[in-house]
Design a protein around this motif. Structure first.
Motif, PDB file in Angstrom:
ATOM      1  N   UNK A   1      13.586   1.589  -8.487  1.00 46.23           N
ATOM      2  CA  UNK A   1      14.063   2.840  -7.874  1.00 46.23           C
ATOM      3  C   UNK A   1      14.015   2.677  -6.362  1.00 46.23           C
ATOM      4  N   UNK A   2      14.705   1.637  -5.887  1.00 46.71           N
ATOM      5  CA  UNK A   2      14.626   1.255  -4.480  1.00 46.71           C
ATOM      6  C   UNK A   2      15.001   2.344  -3.511  1.00 46.71           C
ATOM      7  N   UNK A   3      16.051   3.100  -3.797  1.00 44.79           N
ATOM      8  CA  UNK A   3      16.501   4.147  -2.871  1.00 44.79           C
ATOM      9  C   UNK A   3      15.459   5.253  -2.735  1.00 44.79           C
ATOM     10  N   UNK A   4      14.874   5.648  -3.859  1.00 46.15           N
ATOM     11  CA  UNK A   4      13.843   6.691  -3.838  1.00 46.15           C
ATOM     12  C   UNK A   4      12.629   6.213  -3.058  1.00 46.15           C
ATOM     13  N   UNK A   5      12.191   4.986  -3.341  1.00 48.61           N
ATOM     14  CA  UNK A   5      11.014   4.426  -2.672  1.00 48.61           C
ATOM     15  C   UNK A   5      11.274   4.260  -1.178  1.00 48.61           C
ATOM     16  N   UNK A   6      12.468   3.783  -0.819  1.00 51.20           N
ATOM     17  CA  UNK A   6      12.815   3.628   0.594  1.00 51.20           C
ATOM     18  C   UNK A   6      12.711   4.968   1.322  1.00 51.20           C
ATOM     19  N   UNK A   7      13.280   6.005   0.730  1.00 51.09           N
ATOM     20  CA  UNK A   7      13.224   7.334   1.347  1.00 51.09           C
ATOM     21  C   UNK A   7      11.796   7.808   1.545  1.00 51.09           C
ATOM     22  N   UNK A   8      10.938   7.561   0.562  1.00 51.35           N
ATOM     23  CA  UNK A   8       9.540   7.980   0.652  1.00 51.35           C
ATOM     24  C   UNK A   8       8.783   7.168   1.711  1.00 51.35           C
ATOM     25  N   UNK A   9       9.057   5.873   1.785  1.00 48.42           N
ATOM     26  CA  UNK A   9       8.399   5.033   2.801  1.00 48.42           C
ATOM     27  C   UNK A   9       8.764   5.508   4.200  1.00 48.42           C
ATOM     28  N   UNK A  10      10.056   5.753   4.424  1.00 49.80           N
ATOM     29  CA  UNK A  10      10.503   6.204   5.744  1.00 49.80           C
ATOM     30  C   UNK A  10       9.931   7.582   6.087  1.00 49.80           C
ATOM     31  N   UNK A  11       9.909   8.484   5.109  1.00 45.08           N
ATOM     32  CA  UNK A  11       9.345   9.823   5.347  1.00 45.08           C
ATOM     33  C   UNK A  11       7.866   9.718   5.740  1.00 45.08           C
ATOM     34  N   UNK A  12       7.122   8.903   5.010  1.00 48.45           N
ATOM     35  CA  UNK A  12       5.689   8.785   5.270  1.00 48.45           C
ATOM     36  C   UNK A  12       5.411   8.079   6.596  1.00 48.45           C
ATOM     37  N   UNK A  13       6.232   7.076   6.896  1.00 46.57           N
ATOM     38  CA  UNK A  13       6.021   6.314   8.132  1.00 46.57           C
ATOM     39  C   UNK A  13       6.343   7.149   9.359  1.00 46.57           C
ATOM     40  N   UNK A  14       7.334   8.015   9.233  1.00 52.37           N
ATOM     41  CA  UNK A  14       7.752   8.830  10.387  1.00 52.37           C
ATOM     42  C   UNK A  14       6.894  10.072  10.559  1.00 52.37           C
TER      43      UNK A  14
END
Length: 310
Positions: free
Chosen positions: A296-309
């Motif tokens: 679920x790369x797209x979902x995980x990418x979105x969550x990583x970016x949200x958390x990092x920012x």
């Protein structure tokens, strides 16, 4: 390790060209292969078993495009990194992460770890809190939750951990590399979510993981971390490790877990937040197995970016 007929025996098989740069960096007494893209605050990606840096190949350019320095590493013993016979205990693996952050010229980083790389992420954030700015763990219970569940949940996590118990057998690395590392594909198939395993990307991904496991000594090194985890239960340094890990994390932590994960059960992972005193979030991903970053790369990418920012 004996050469495997039909399989590569050279670590150049993991030096795939793409929108990234390959480098070798010295840290904590070993040489690590890192792959990086972009500039900005660093996000350091730690793969799990039986993978290597390629686990993050889709994430690197996307995270770089979002304004970050995305770095994926071949962990000690994997891919094109050094394969020393020792150093697969929790202390050394956490020190590898700390050393890499410093060696790459950063004061701190967001650390993203999947599977066994997630366990290392938990440990690195616990032992080196000033270096881990934020933590994202995928398919990885807190190490103390996992340890407790193996003993307290015989029909659940203990049964799910049976493959790792087999890793304790001497020379099991030869089973792992037999028939061009067919067992690696079997593990990915068993632990992955059914949608991903039946999908068009699975075979190609499994082939890359098989090739990387056929690099001389990689299979032995990959199993050593699991061997330490079990052997340390009855040893003094294992007791000390548990005591140190009981200290609550001061790193903001996001935990993503596949609802269909049969390697690290969701019920084992739930409750890991009790070991975090900083902001903490938990999210269960429907239909996803042990490899959320590729399933679920797209979902995980979105969550990583949200958390990092955030």
């Amino acid at each position: 390790m004996t050469e495997q007929r039909g399989g590569p025996t050279d670590e150049s098989c993991v030096l795939t060209e793409g929108p990234w740069t390959h480098r070798f960096v010295g840290a904590n007494g070993s040489r690590f292969h890192v792959v990086e893209a972009g500039t900005g605050p660093m996000v350091l990606f730690l793969h799990g078993f039986p993978e290597h840096w390629w686990a993050w190949h889709a994430m690197l350019p996307a995270v770089a495009d979002a304004g970050f320095r995305a770095v994926a590493v071949d962990l000690r013993g994997y891919g094109a990194s050094d394969k020393p016979p020792r150093g697969y205990d929790g202390y050394t693996l956490a020190a590898d992460v700390a050393g890499l952050i410093r060696a790459l010229g950063e004061r701190s980083a967001t650390v993203v770890g999947a599977g066994s790389g997630g366990l290392i992420g938990w440990t690195a954030a616990s032992f080196h809190p000033t270096l881990v700015r934020r933590l994202v763990v995928l398919g990885a219970p807190h190490p103390l939750r996992l340890r407790a569940a193996i003993f307290a949940d015989p029909r659940g996590q203990f049964a799910a951990s049976t493959p790792a118990l087999k890793f304790q057998l001497p020379r099991y690395e030869h089973v792992l590399t037999r028939n061009d590392a067919a067992e690696v594909q079997q593990m990915l198939s068993r632990w992955g979510g059914p949608r991903w395993v039946a999908g068009p990307d699975f075979a190609g991904y499994a082939q890359r993981c098989r090739e990387a496991m056929l690099i001389p000594q990689a299979a032995f090194c990959a199993l050593e971390g699991y061997r330490w985890a079990f052997r340390s239960v009855l040893r003094l340094h294992g007791y000390r490790f548990v005591r140190l890990m009981q200290k609550p994390l001061v790193t903001p932590t996001l935990q993503l877990h596949g609802a269909a994960d049969v390697a690290s059960l969701p019920r084992t992972a739930q409750g890991s937040g009790r070991y975090v005193s900083a902001p903490y979030e938990w999210r269960l991903l429907d239909g996803v197995g042990h490899f959320p970053h590729v399933e679920a790369g797209d979902v995980v990418l979105g969550e990583i970016l949200r958390w990092t920012k955030s």
